[in-house]
Design a protein around this motif. Structure first.
Motif, PDB file in Angstrom:
ATOM      1  N   UNK A 156       0.806  -1.221   0.000  1.00 18.82           N
ATOM      2  CA  UNK A 156       0.000   0.000   0.000  1.00 18.82           C
ATOM      3  C   UNK A 156       0.836   1.267   0.000  1.00 18.82           C
ATOM      4  N   UNK A 157       1.996   1.235   0.711  1.00 23.16           N
ATOM      5  CA  UNK A 157       2.733   2.478   0.956  1.00 23.16           C
ATOM      6  C   UNK A 157       4.177   2.478   0.451  1.00 23.16           C
ATOM      7  N   UNK A 158       4.664   1.342  -0.030  1.00 26.32           N
ATOM      8  CA  UNK A 158       6.007   1.308  -0.607  1.00 26.32           C
ATOM      9  C   UNK A 158       7.133   1.343   0.405  1.00 26.32           C
ATOM     10  N   UNK A 159       6.838   1.135   1.688  1.00 25.93           N
ATOM     11  CA  UNK A 159       7.864   1.103   2.724  1.00 25.93           C
ATOM     12  C   UNK A 159       7.324   0.338   3.926  1.00 25.93           C
ATOM     13  N   UNK A 160       8.193   0.058   4.897  1.00 25.87           N
ATOM     14  CA  UNK A 160       7.766  -0.645   6.097  1.00 25.87           C
ATOM     15  C   UNK A 160       7.114   0.340   7.071  1.00 25.87           C
ATOM     16  N   UNK A 161       6.365  -0.168   8.049  1.00 24.90           N
ATOM     17  CA  UNK A 161       5.784   0.733   9.059  1.00 24.90           C
ATOM     18  C   UNK A 161       6.849   1.546   9.791  1.00 24.90           C
ATOM     19  N   UNK A 162       7.984   0.929  10.116  1.00 25.45           N
ATOM     20  CA  UNK A 162       9.051   1.646  10.822  1.00 25.45           C
ATOM     21  C   UNK A 162       9.605   2.786   9.975  1.00 25.45           C
ATOM     22  N   UNK A 163       9.794   2.512   8.672  1.00 25.89           N
ATOM     23  CA  UNK A 163      10.289   3.551   7.767  1.00 25.89           C
ATOM     24  C   UNK A 163       9.274   4.688   7.635  1.00 25.89           C
ATOM     25  N   UNK A 164       7.995   4.336   7.618  1.00 28.58           N
ATOM     26  CA  UNK A 164       6.953   5.361   7.513  1.00 28.58           C
ATOM     27  C   UNK A 164       6.909   6.216   8.772  1.00 28.58           C
ATOM     28  N   UNK A 165       7.027   5.589   9.946  1.00 27.89           N
ATOM     29  CA  UNK A 165       7.028   6.351  11.198  1.00 27.89           C
ATOM     30  C   UNK A 165       8.191   7.332  11.221  1.00 27.89           C
ATOM     31  N   UNK A 166       9.367   6.867  10.761  1.00 31.97           N
ATOM     32  CA  UNK A 166      10.547   7.740  10.745  1.00 31.97           C
ATOM     33  C   UNK A 166      10.348   8.901   9.764  1.00 31.97           C
ATOM     34  N   UNK A 167       9.761   8.604   8.605  1.00 29.50           N
ATOM     35  CA  UNK A 167       9.569   9.624   7.571  1.00 29.50           C
ATOM     36  C   UNK A 167       8.554  10.682   8.005  1.00 29.50           C
ATOM     37  N   UNK A 168       7.485  10.234   8.667  1.00 29.77           N
ATOM     38  CA  UNK A 168       6.434  11.155   9.086  1.00 29.77           C
ATOM     39  C   UNK A 168       6.646  11.719  10.487  1.00 29.77           C
ATOM     40  N   UNK A 169       7.665  11.199  11.180  1.00 29.62           N
ATOM     41  CA  UNK A 169       7.929  11.684  12.534  1.00 29.62           C
ATOM     42  C   UNK A 169       6.870  11.286  13.533  1.00 29.62           C
ATOM     43  N   UNK A 170       6.282  10.092  13.363  1.00 31.10           N
ATOM     44  CA  UNK A 170       5.199   9.654  14.243  1.00 31.10           C
ATOM     45  C   UNK A 170       5.646   8.589  15.246  1.00 31.10           C
ATOM     46  N   UNK A 171       6.954   8.397  15.377  1.00 28.69           N
ATOM     47  CA  UNK A 171       7.454   7.403  16.342  1.00 28.69           C
ATOM     48  C   UNK A 171       6.976   7.765  17.750  1.00 28.69           C
TER      49      UNK A 171
END
Length: 360
Positions: A156-171
């Motif tokens: 769906x998003x072209x990356x892992x959940x961890x990579x998405x959290x890092x990219x969006x700053x939602x960790x």
């Protein structure tokens, strides 16, 4: 004459069945609207607004407290009506005289409420556009050969959940949700099931994030030496604590020695191979009289009549598909325990999850 009447009744019954089926279909299809309305309430701070008014607030009170623009007043009424019908709030009266009150559900969405457990951060994690987009990609994930080696989230998003959290700053948002969940779970466990820590003088919360569960145990049981093990970047963001020691590491490689190892909502993130490997590291870390304590879901085998419990468990399982995780029933748990070298276990249901004590 009689047969004609019977035929007419049969048609009427069939028609009613069609209408009922349509109603149920639309009700299921609109389920996501309940979720986004709930998220809107938490983002606007409506539960807090009602709490600040002593637990009872009018539409005017809520609008003033939350900063809702006057032009949206009529729409606020519609939102509150939906939230009351679905059980998030209760209401007495009508129109401008309506008074809204907290229910058991909305009372755990309040900052500084009676239970001290504010689960609003968890609502924000569970109800987000990324998850909805992910779940709307199930058909592609099931059928596209190119997706066979990818998780649903990656398709769906072209990356892992961890990579998405890092990219969006939602960790930080995710960790806040985990802390909120731990606060509520540990409040219940330490009041109702504190006996699971009997004979334990040291405990490692493996994958324990910012240490909320370990901190609660250390506060309630000062004689227990509590340690949190998690990845370096997670530990780096954890608060300092005099009661809990933080250790940076990988649960797949090493778990510090202790009488008990706690795994809260960890094994559900992994398929059987990964879960077995984690359990083997835990088995190496505990003495002969020690145990692993798991807080995780045990999917009902069909004996429970609680439809909310059943639906919550299977819906969590669908969400876990997205990150290649899985919710397990008792037989599936037993299989991985045996494979990891454990000989016995005990399950105590607590809400939609259970306490599972596993013995070497």
């Amino acid at each position: 004459m009689a047969s004609g009447m019977q035929h007419k009744n049969a048609i009427s019954t069939a028609t009613e069945g069609l209408i009922q089926a349509q109603l149920e279909l639309y009700h299921h299809s609109l389920g996501y609207v309940k979720s986004v309305a709930l998220r809107a309430a938490t983002e606007l701070g409506i539960p807090d607004a009602i709490h600040r008014h002593g637990g009872v607030a009018t539409l005017s009170d809520i609008a003033t407290e939350t900063g809702i623009h006057p032009s949206k007043y009529s729409h606020l009424r519609r939102l509150m009506h939906a939230l009351a019908v679905t059980g998030i709030f209760s209401v007495e009266g009508s129109d401008d005289d309506a008074e809204y009150k907290l229910t058991a559900v909305s009372s755990i969405l309040v900052e500084g409420g009676e239970s001290m457990c504010n689960l609003s951060p968890m609502v924000h994690v569970l109800v987000e556009l990324l998850k909805l987009t992910m779940l709307c990609s199930i058909k592609e994930w099931f059928t596209d050969e190119r997706a066979s080696a990818m998780t649903l989230f990656e398709v769906a998003h072209g990356c892992t959940p961890s990579e998405m959290k890092a990219k969006k700053g939602t960790v930080g948002m995710f960790q806040a949700a985990m802390v909120a969940d731990s606060n509520l779970v540990m409040e219940v466990v330490l009041k109702e099931h504190i006996g699971i820590f009997k004979g334990v003088s040291s405990l490692v919360d493996a994958g324990g994030g910012h240490g909320a569960a370990a901190a609660a145990i250390a506060k309630a049981l000062p004689h227990v030496k509590c340690t949190v093990l998690d990845l370096p970047h997670v530990i780096a963001g954890a608060p300092t604590s005099r009661d809990v020691q933080f250790v940076a590491g990988d649960v797949f490689e090493y778990v510090p020695q202790a009488d008990a190892i706690l795994l809260k909502w960890i094994l559900t993130m992994w398929q059987d191979e990964g879960a077995v490997n984690i359990l083997r590291r835990c088995k190496e870390a505990i003495p002969a009289g020690g145990k692993v304590i798991i807080f995780d879901g045990v999917v009902d085998s069909g004996t429970s009549q609680d439809i909310i419990l059943k639906e919550t468990q299977v819906l969590f399982d669908i969400v876990m598909i997205g990150v290649d995780g899985v919710e397990r029933d008792e037989q599936q748990w037993k299989k991985i325990f045996v494979e990891a070298g454990f000989v016995d276990y005990k399950i105590t249901p607590v809400g939609h999850r259970s306490i599972i004590e596993v013995y070497p």
